[in-house]
Design an enzyme around this catalytic site. Structure first.
Site, short mmCIF file in Angstrom:
data_model
loop_
_atom_site.label_atom_id
_atom_site.label_comp_id
_atom_site.label_asym_id
_atom_site.label_seq_id
_atom_site.Cartn_x
_atom_site.Cartn_y
_atom_site.Cartn_z
N HIS A 168 0.93 -1.33 0.12
CA HIS A 168 -0.02 0.03 0.06
C HIS A 168 1.08 1.29 -0.06
CE1 HIS A 168 -4.02 -1.65 1.67
NE2 HIS A 168 -3.53 -2.59 1.10
N GLU A 215 0.74 3.77 1.83
CA GLU A 215 1.04 4.35 3.03
C GLU A 215 2.26 3.58 3.65
OE1 GLU A 215 -3.63 4.67 3.21
OE2 GLU A 215 -2.09 3.53 2.18
N CYS A 230 -6.75 2.23 5.11
CA CYS A 230 -7.53 1.15 5.42
C CYS A 230 -6.93 0.49 6.99
CB CYS A 230 -7.03 -0.12 4.43
SG CYS A 230 -5.44 -0.75 4.70
#
Length: 155
Positions: A52, A54, A82
């Protein structure tokens, strides 16, 4: 630089994902007004659920700063994090999270649940909606184009 300028930097990262047919999500980690970490979504090309934006940006910042505690840092990301990414934000001690558009399916800072409200040892400040229209438009464009390609493949 201000929140919008840092979000534009996150959008630049999202465009990197877009250009390799990944869901266009981008993130930057900022410390004292300087970008110290960058990342974009690479789940499909990397064949890894952990890739991801992040997590990539946090990883980059940890390497550059030489430690895992990012307590002086802020994270800018184009889509609300998430649960996995919210957990990484808590664990890395990021002090502030700024996201572009909400994620009504998996958003874990406000939309589905706010993990930052739970009694963990760290509670980042969280703000959403910065350049919401631009972040949402990029995601919508990507999925519209993806549906079009899939439709053409079936013909």
């Amino acid at each position: 630089m201000n929140d919008e300028e840092f979000m534009r930097a996150a959008l630049e990262e999202a465009m990197k994902a877009y250009h390799i047919d990944e869901v266009p999500i981008g993130a930057v980690v900022v410390r004292n007004g300087e970008i110290v970490g960058r990342g974009y979504n690479r789940r499909e090309t990397g064949k890894n659920a952990l890739y991801h934006a992040e997590l990539a940006a946090i990883n980059d910042a940890c390497k550059r700063l030489g430690g895992w505690r990012l307590w002086e840092c802020e994270l800018y990301v184009t889509l609300e994090p998430c649960p996995m990414c919210a957990g990484a934000i808590i664990n890395s001690r990021i002090r502030r999270v700024v996201y572009g558009c909400s994620d009504t399916k998996a958003g874990s800072c406000r939309s589905v649940i706010n993990l930052f409200d739970l009694p963990y040892n760290h509670k980042p400040v969280c703000e959403g909606g910065v350049l919401d229209d631009e972040c949402s438009a990029l995601l919508s464009r990507f999925f519209r184009e993806l549906r079009g390609r899939k439709k053409q493949e079936k013909q």
